[in-house]
Design a protein around this motif. Structure first.
Motif, PDB file in Angstrom:
ATOM      1  N   LYS A 163       0.865  -1.183   0.000  1.00 26.65           N
ATOM      2  CA  LYS A 163       0.000   0.000   0.000  1.00 26.65           C
ATOM      3  C   LYS A 163       0.900   1.231   0.000  1.00 26.65           C
ATOM      4  O   LYS A 163       1.719   1.415   0.904  1.00 26.65           O
ATOM      5  CB  LYS A 163      -0.930   0.028   1.208  1.00 26.65           C
ATOM      6  N   LYS A 165       1.139   5.286   0.088  1.00 25.12           N
ATOM      7  CA  LYS A 165       0.433   6.532   0.375  1.00 25.12           C
ATOM      8  C   LYS A 165       0.838   7.577  -0.666  1.00 25.12           C
ATOM      9  O   LYS A 165       2.046   7.805  -0.874  1.00 25.12           O
ATOM     10  CB  LYS A 165       0.789   7.031   1.777  1.00 25.12           C
ATOM     11  N   ASP A 193      -3.215   4.857  -1.859  1.00 20.01           N
ATOM     12  CA  ASP A 193      -4.144   5.504  -0.931  1.00 20.01           C
ATOM     13  C   ASP A 193      -3.881   7.004  -0.936  1.00 20.01           C
ATOM     14  O   ASP A 193      -2.838   7.454  -0.462  1.00 20.01           O
ATOM     15  CB  ASP A 193      -3.973   4.938   0.479  1.00 20.01           C
ATOM     16  N   ASN A 195      -5.762   9.258   0.607  1.00 18.20           N
ATOM     17  CA  ASN A 195      -6.275   9.924   1.822  1.00 18.20           C
ATOM     18  C   ASN A 195      -7.012  11.228   1.500  1.00 18.20           C
ATOM     19  O   ASN A 195      -6.819  12.254   2.154  1.00 18.20           O
ATOM     20  CB  ASN A 195      -5.164  10.161   2.843  1.00 18.20           C
ATOM     21  N   GLU A 221      -7.437   3.656  -3.325  1.00 15.62           N
ATOM     22  CA  GLU A 221      -8.204   3.970  -2.120  1.00 15.62           C
ATOM     23  C   GLU A 221      -8.353   5.479  -1.958  1.00 15.62           C
ATOM     24  O   GLU A 221      -7.378   6.220  -2.053  1.00 15.62           O
ATOM     25  CB  GLU A 221      -7.490   3.361  -0.926  1.00 15.62           C
ATOM     26  N   ASP A 246     -12.701   5.126   1.823  1.00 16.20           N
ATOM     27  CA  ASP A 246     -12.265   5.007   3.217  1.00 16.20           C
ATOM     28  C   ASP A 246     -12.834   6.196   4.013  1.00 16.20           C
ATOM     29  O   ASP A 246     -13.835   6.054   4.711  1.00 16.20           O
ATOM     30  CB  ASP A 246     -10.734   4.945   3.282  1.00 16.20           C
ATOM     31  N   GLU A 247     -12.235   7.382   3.834  1.00 15.36           N
ATOM     32  CA  GLU A 247     -12.751   8.553   4.544  1.00 15.36           C
ATOM     33  C   GLU A 247     -14.230   8.814   4.207  1.00 15.36           C
ATOM     34  O   GLU A 247     -14.958   9.388   5.010  1.00 15.36           O
ATOM     35  CB  GLU A 247     -11.913   9.797   4.200  1.00 15.36           C
ATOM     36  N   ASN A 268     -13.323   0.354   2.801  1.00 12.68           N
ATOM     37  CA  ASN A 268     -12.351   0.016   3.835  1.00 12.68           C
ATOM     38  C   ASN A 268     -13.055  -0.021   5.188  1.00 12.68           C
ATOM     39  O   ASN A 268     -13.557   1.002   5.659  1.00 12.68           O
ATOM     40  CB  ASN A 268     -11.202   1.036   3.836  1.00 12.68           C
ATOM     41  N   LYS A 270     -12.940  -0.149   9.057  1.00  8.82           N
ATOM     42  CA  LYS A 270     -12.033   0.132  10.182  1.00  8.82           C
ATOM     43  C   LYS A 270     -12.876   0.242  11.437  1.00  8.82           C
ATOM     44  O   LYS A 270     -13.739   1.122  11.522  1.00  8.82           O
ATOM     45  CB  LYS A 270     -11.301   1.457   9.970  1.00  8.82           C
TER      46      LYS A 270
END
Ligand code: MG
Length: 370
Positions: A163, A165, A193, A195, A221, A246-247, A268, A270
């Motif tokens: 993964k 970033k 990812d 973010n 992601e 994700d977020e 994702n 979590k």
């Protein structure tokens, strides 16, 4: 007659764990895990542990907020009958709307205690499908040289997925990092990812660079901003890549919204973001919409990661496993029965609950458990 599952105690233990190196993402970096351990005790004497891992750069949550949320939840829940565990997430959301990590810690501890009472692994509560997982390993934000070194090391340790970033840096820098990682670990699949920090155009350019150099991009992601469903759909359609939210996704309701919008093909899960039971509901909802599943975490010790592994093993068939953050921690004060051998995680030897708790030495250094 059923043994009493009345919640009789909830003890709260802040824990500071140093990181081997900063954990950098597009929106900021973490230099220490300032987390909270929580111990739940039921009236029949069963004990369970949970962990809050607030990550300010991801969702703005700080430890003081988590502590406050856990204290408020404790005061309201003492005496509550944990037989109604299926509703605990909703109750905690009312008690502590501002702190998902507080909700996660309390819920994990209660579920762990229930499984101790039932004498079953936590994975069994969620279906008990599997006992083994294969995790990726993350390369955080930084230079291309640093990414190259990390990728080489990760491939040598037997990982098959990296993964990486991206975002928060000039586009050329991310393109150079993608090339460096692929050169150093050509057989590894990539998860990128962003973010929530990339434009759709930049995300498409990075995905196209992966295709140009022959890197296998398994999933992109959260490339774009949390509420920008149009941008996420655009990345999927233009780059022909699976997009994982994700977020943008913290509830089963979010999953349904993203599916309707065509803005994610994977989500994702979590527990620190959504709570444990909500993650289960999200997994079921995602499956109903034909979406793939990832299980991940914030910067967590093996305590929360063990619970996440049990959730993933219980649900079964989780396509992307990103349970690597304990590897960033220096001397985590946790004894975990889950086994970690390079990318392979096994919960086969866990008899009860998620099988993790603070070490006796750490608890003794804190004056024991009150
Ligand atoms: Mg992420």
């Amino acid at each position: 007659m059923r043994r009493s599952w009345s919640l009789v105690d909830l003890s709260i233990h802040p824990v500071d764990i140093a990181l081997r190196e900063p954990f950098g993402i597009a929106t900021g970096a973490k230099t220490a895990a300032l987390n909270v351990f929580v111990r739940a005790t039921l009236a029949d004497g069963s004990v369970g542990w949970g962990e809050a891992a607030p990550f300010e750069a991801v969702n703005g949550e700080r430890r003081e907020v988590a502590l406050h949320g856990i204290e408020r939840s404790r005061d309201a829940l003492l005496g509550w009958d944990a037989v109604a565990w299926r509703t605990l997430g909703n109750r905690l959301r009312e008690l502590s709307p501002e702190s998902p990590s507080a909700r996660c810690a309390v819920e994990t501890a209660v579920l762990d205690a229930i499984c101790a009472s039932l004498n079953i692994p936590l994975a069994t509560l969620f279906g008990g499908t599997e006992s083994e997982l294969e995790s990726d390993l993350t390369i955080t934000t930084g230079t291309a040289d640093r990414a190259r070194e990390a990728a080489f090391s990760i491939a040598r340790q037997g990982y098959r997925t990296i993964k990486l970033k991206v975002g928060g840096a000039p586009l050329d820098a991310d393109l150079a990092r993608v090339r460096a990682v692929h050169e150093a670990a050509p057989s590894c699949a990539l998860i990128l990812d962003g973010n929530a920090a990339l434009t759709a155009d930049d995300a498409v350019t990075i995905a196209e660079e992966c295709a140009r150099i022959g890197a296998r991009l398994a999933v992109f992601e959260q490339p774009c901003a949390r509420h920008d469903d149009d941008a996420a759909r655009s990345v999927h359609e233009r780059a022909r890549v699976m997009v994982c939210a994700d977020e943008s996704v913290a509830s089963a309701r979010d999953v349904a919204r993203l599916a309707r919008a065509g803005a994610a093909q994977a989500i994702n899960l979590k527990i620190t973001k959504s709570g444990v039971v909500e993650c289960y509901d999200m997994a079921v909802t995602a499956r109903a919409h034909g979406m793939a599943l990832m299980v991940g975490g914030m910067v967590e010790s093996s305590l929360a990661m063990s619970a996440s592994a049990h959730l993933a093993c219980g649900v079964g068939g989780v396509e992307f496993v990103d349970l690597d953050t304990p590897l960033w921690l220096v001397d985590e004060p946790v004894r975990a029965e889950m086994l970690r051998d390079g990318p392979r995680l096994s919960i086969a030897s866990v008899a009860r609950g998620h099988g993790a708790r603070p070490t006796d030495g750490w608890l003794a250094s804190r004056g024991g458990v009150a």
